[in-house]
Structure formats: C-alpha cells, structure tokens
Design an enzyme around this catalytic site. Sequence first.
Site, PDB file in Angstrom:
ATOM      1  N   TYR A  31       0.838  -1.196   0.000  1.00  0.00           N
ATOM      2  CA  TYR A  31       0.000   0.000   0.000  1.00  0.00           C
ATOM      3  C   TYR A  31       0.870   1.242   0.000  1.00  0.00           C
ATOM      4  O   TYR A  31       2.093   1.164   0.144  1.00  0.00           O
ATOM      5  CB  TYR A  31      -0.986  -0.010   1.170  1.00  0.00           C
ATOM      6  CG  TYR A  31      -0.396   0.327   2.519  1.00  0.00           C
ATOM      7  CD1 TYR A  31       0.467  -0.553   3.169  1.00  0.00           C
ATOM      8  CD2 TYR A  31      -0.697   1.534   3.146  1.00  0.00           C
ATOM      9  CE1 TYR A  31       0.990  -0.240   4.410  1.00  0.00           C
ATOM     10  CE2 TYR A  31      -0.176   1.856   4.385  1.00  0.00           C
ATOM     11  CZ  TYR A  31       0.669   0.962   5.015  1.00  0.00           C
ATOM     12  OH  TYR A  31       1.194   1.278   6.232  1.00  0.00           O
ATOM     13  N   ARG A  50       8.529   4.555  -4.174  1.00  0.00           N
ATOM     14  CA  ARG A  50       8.466   3.605  -3.055  1.00  0.00           C
ATOM     15  C   ARG A  50       7.452   2.506  -3.341  1.00  0.00           C
ATOM     16  O   ARG A  50       7.685   1.333  -3.037  1.00  0.00           O
ATOM     17  CB  ARG A  50       8.115   4.345  -1.761  1.00  0.00           C
ATOM     18  CG  ARG A  50       8.175   3.443  -0.532  1.00  0.00           C
ATOM     19  CD  ARG A  50       8.093   4.231   0.753  1.00  0.00           C
ATOM     20  NE  ARG A  50       6.773   4.797   0.966  1.00  0.00           N
ATOM     21  CZ  ARG A  50       6.460   5.613   1.964  1.00  0.00           C
ATOM     22  NH1 ARG A  50       7.384   5.974   2.839  1.00  0.00           N
ATOM     23  NH2 ARG A  50       5.242   6.095   2.099  1.00  0.00           N
ATOM     24  N   ARG A  99      -8.087 -21.354  -3.014  1.00  0.00           N
ATOM     25  CA  ARG A  99      -7.012 -20.801  -2.197  1.00  0.00           C
ATOM     26  C   ARG A  99      -5.711 -21.585  -2.383  1.00  0.00           C
ATOM     27  O   ARG A  99      -5.705 -22.807  -2.362  1.00  0.00           O
ATOM     28  CB  ARG A  99      -7.464 -20.898  -0.735  1.00  0.00           C
ATOM     29  CG  ARG A  99      -6.483 -20.428   0.277  1.00  0.00           C
ATOM     30  CD  ARG A  99      -6.917 -20.881   1.666  1.00  0.00           C
ATOM     31  NE  ARG A  99      -5.860 -20.581   2.613  1.00  0.00           N
ATOM     32  CZ  ARG A  99      -5.921 -19.618   3.509  1.00  0.00           C
ATOM     33  NH1 ARG A  99      -6.996 -18.880   3.642  1.00  0.00           N
ATOM     34  NH2 ARG A  99      -4.898 -19.384   4.306  1.00  0.00           N
ATOM     35  N   HIS A 101      -1.224 -20.855  -1.790  1.00  0.00           N
ATOM     36  CA  HIS A 101      -0.208 -19.876  -1.397  1.00  0.00           C
ATOM     37  C   HIS A 101       0.541 -19.297  -2.592  1.00  0.00           C
ATOM     38  O   HIS A 101       0.766 -18.100  -2.671  1.00  0.00           O
ATOM     39  CB  HIS A 101       0.816 -20.513  -0.441  1.00  0.00           C
ATOM     40  CG  HIS A 101       0.354 -20.570   0.974  1.00  0.00           C
ATOM     41  ND1 HIS A 101      -0.732 -21.318   1.362  1.00  0.00           N
ATOM     42  CD2 HIS A 101       0.819 -19.972   2.088  1.00  0.00           C
ATOM     43  CE1 HIS A 101      -0.912 -21.181   2.664  1.00  0.00           C
ATOM     44  NE2 HIS A 101       0.011 -20.370   3.133  1.00  0.00           N
ATOM     45  N   LYS A 146       6.425  -1.703   1.946  1.00  0.00           N
ATOM     46  CA  LYS A 146       5.193  -1.198   2.584  1.00  0.00           C
ATOM     47  C   LYS A 146       4.082  -2.235   2.410  1.00  0.00           C
ATOM     48  O   LYS A 146       3.138  -2.062   1.640  1.00  0.00           O
ATOM     49  CB  LYS A 146       4.820   0.172   1.995  1.00  0.00           C
ATOM     50  CG  LYS A 146       4.043   1.022   2.979  1.00  0.00           C
ATOM     51  CD  LYS A 146       4.126   2.477   2.617  1.00  0.00           C
ATOM     52  CE  LYS A 146       3.066   3.313   3.327  1.00  0.00           C
ATOM     53  NZ  LYS A 146       3.006   3.164   4.767  1.00  0.00           N
ATOM     54  N   GLU A 178      11.913   2.401  14.462  1.00  0.00           N
ATOM     55  CA  GLU A 178      10.978   3.459  14.055  1.00  0.00           C
ATOM     56  C   GLU A 178       9.681   3.266  14.811  1.00  0.00           C
ATOM     57  O   GLU A 178       9.564   2.358  15.643  1.00  0.00           O
ATOM     58  CB  GLU A 178      10.731   3.393  12.540  1.00  0.00           C
ATOM     59  CG  GLU A 178      10.120   2.061  12.096  1.00  0.00           C
ATOM     60  CD  GLU A 178       9.852   1.970  10.598  1.00  0.00           C
ATOM     61  OE1 GLU A 178       9.700   3.000   9.932  1.00  0.00           O
ATOM     62  OE2 GLU A 178       9.785   0.820  10.110  1.00  0.00           O
ATOM     63  N   LEU A 202      10.960   1.571   7.338  1.00  0.00           N
ATOM     64  CA  LEU A 202      10.400   2.056   6.082  1.00  0.00           C
ATOM     65  C   LEU A 202      11.089   3.386   5.765  1.00  0.00           C
ATOM     66  O   LEU A 202      11.232   4.231   6.653  1.00  0.00           O
ATOM     67  CB  LEU A 202       8.885   2.270   6.208  1.00  0.00           C
ATOM     68  CG  LEU A 202       8.250   2.715   4.898  1.00  0.00           C
ATOM     69  CD1 LEU A 202       8.031   1.514   3.985  1.00  0.00           C
ATOM     70  CD2 LEU A 202       6.949   3.448   5.116  1.00  0.00           C
TER      71      LEU A 202
HETATM   72  N1  PMP Z   1       7.371   3.989   9.077  1.00  0.00           N
HETATM   73  C1  PMP Z   1       6.297   3.215   8.932  1.00  0.00           C
HETATM   74  C2  PMP Z   1       6.348   1.804   9.418  1.00  0.00           C
HETATM   75  C3  PMP Z   1       5.139   3.711   8.305  1.00  0.00           C
HETATM   76  O1  PMP Z   1       4.064   2.930   8.137  1.00  0.00           O
HETATM   77  C4  PMP Z   1       5.122   5.054   7.873  1.00  0.00           C
HETATM   78  C5  PMP Z   1       3.884   5.630   7.232  1.00  0.00           C
HETATM   79  N2  PMP Z   1       3.859   5.420   5.866  1.00  0.00           N
HETATM   80  C6  PMP Z   1       6.276   5.837   8.056  1.00  0.00           C
HETATM   81  C7  PMP Z   1       7.388   5.271   8.662  1.00  0.00           C
HETATM   82  C8  PMP Z   1       6.330   7.267   7.586  1.00  0.00           C
HETATM   83  O2  PMP Z   1       6.440   7.324   6.193  1.00  0.00           O
HETATM   84  P1  PMP Z   1       5.967   8.597   5.367  1.00  0.00           P
HETATM   85  O3  PMP Z   1       6.732   9.765   5.907  1.00  0.00           O
HETATM   86  O4  PMP Z   1       6.324   8.288   3.973  1.00  0.00           O
HETATM   87  O5  PMP Z   1       4.498   8.732   5.594  1.00  0.00           O
END
Ligand code: PMP
Length: 280
Positions: A31, A50, A99, A101, A146, A178, A202
């Site tokens: 996403y 991304r 279904r 995998h 993501k 994070e 991320l």
């Molecule tokens: N880390 C994670 C795990 C996230 O889900 C997000 C939100 N997208 C971020 C960091 C922040 O990313 P962004 O600044 O691109 O929204």
Amino acid sequence: MTVYLNGNFTLVEKAKLSPFDRGFLFADGVYEGIRTYNSKLFRYDDHIKRLIKSLNEIKMKFIDTIKLEGIIYQLIKKNDIKDSAVIYLQITRGTQFPRKHSFPHESTGPNIFITAQNLNENKEQLINGVKVITDVDNRWMRCDIKSISLLPAVLANQKAVEAGAIEAILIRNGMITEGTNTNFFAVKNNCLYTAPESNLILSGITRKVVLELSKKLDIEIKEDFINTEDLRSFDEFFITSTTKEITPVVQINNLVVNARKPGILTTKLQEAFRKLTNQY
Ligand code: PMP
C-alpha cells in the site's frame, strides 16, 4: 464517499471485492499513503518510487503510475475535498480461487483500491507534542516494503493507545528502529539522529524531507540506530509521517522530555517544513 476499485469509481457501499482476494486471505499486497498540500499531491514521485519498489520486492508487476495520478486527482474531485486530502492505495495480488499460497496465473490482475479522504490534522499534537511508548519490534525483516501485513504494528499501536500514548516506538535488539507508522528522530548537541535506511525501517518520505531540510539548515545528521539505554542523554525527540508531519515527542514511557515542551531544533524543522508545504 466515492472510491476507486479496479477501474471504476463507485460509492463505497457499492464497492465489491471477492473474499478470495489475496490481500484478505494472505495479506499479499502493498500500500501507499499520500497527501496533498494546496490541492497538489506532495512528493508524488517519491511515493510512487516507493510503491514501485514495494511491488518489485513482492514480485508484482509494474502498474501504470501515470494513469494513477490522474485517477487520484479525479477521486479528490469526486469527493469534493477542498482542504488537505489523504489518499490510500491498496494493491493486492488479485483474486484467486481455490485458495493457494503460490502466485496465481499471470492473467490474474491485481486488485487496486484507492480512497481519498479529508485529512483532519491534529494541530494540538503538532503544537504541544505527544506521548509515545516503547515496545518490542515484532515485525518481519523486510520493513522497507510497505506491506499490508501490519499485525505487529497494529498490536503495538493499540498498546500505545491503551497507555494514553499515540505511538509505539519499536525496539529490535536494544536499538530503536521506528514507530508503528512513523519514523523516529532524536536530537543531542544540535545533531539529528535517526535510524539508517535498511530492511529494518520504512524509508519515510517525510523522513527524507526532514533530512533535506536539515542539510539546508546546516544541522548535523547521524543516521545511526539509537540504543534505548541512551535515550535519557538526548535533548529532543520527534516522529514523522505523511499525516503527522513533524510531531514533537514530549514523553517516552515515564520519561518526560524537556519539561514537556517541543525542542528548539524540532520547532525549527517544523517551521522549515511548514514553509516548504505552504509554497508547494
Ligand atoms: N514507518 C512506517 C512503518 C510507516 O508505516 C510510515 C507511514 N507510511 C512511516 C514510517 C512514515 O512514512 P511517510 O513519511 O512516507 O508517511
């Protein structure tokens, strides 16, 4: 509310997706979250880069990202969003029955679902800062993708909410990676610290913008993991994301930061960020 699903704009009540969607069955998808400033998609190219990286990493085909931009703007218009909009794109590997995998046949298209909503910014949090907690980073080893598989992040964030906080800062082997949906920054002696880009975080677009602004403002940057034991030695903290922008952190667990006041450097970066988005 009008949404976009697989080529059609439709009222959300009428949007239909098979329960055999691989996102529903396997969380097999990715996403992206994007927002607008002054009715323009902010850093669209970065978000699309991304998204393409995420798609590549899970071995999904490239999607028509040029067409996508037009669809998003149409969706914003159809929903009559005048202020800031937040757009979520959900792309799964499609619908497959029975279904199984392993990947479906090549002819199985992806399922693409897009929403555009009014972004209710939390001004109070931006001004006064927020409380966060720390929790174990239980996520997989590819946090750079993501993925829609968000269960560890959901559980940690819920724990934060139940503790009266807004975010959980995640710890892997004693190091801060994070937040569940934000990147984490700390400041010490006018130097900005944040975890390096790797498979453990991320690569946030807001993170990237903050690093760009810091360079312009001659703020020293150290892309290093912060050891949780060293947290007390830092002067300021903040978290970043598309929807939370630069949100000051004024309490971590029981540690009250800077008498619950957003730090000087945090405020300076917020001002630079506001200037940038106002001109966008
Ligand atoms: N880390 C994670 C795990 C996230 O889900 C997000 C939100 N997208 C971020 C960091 C922040 O990313 P962004 O600044 O691109 O929204």
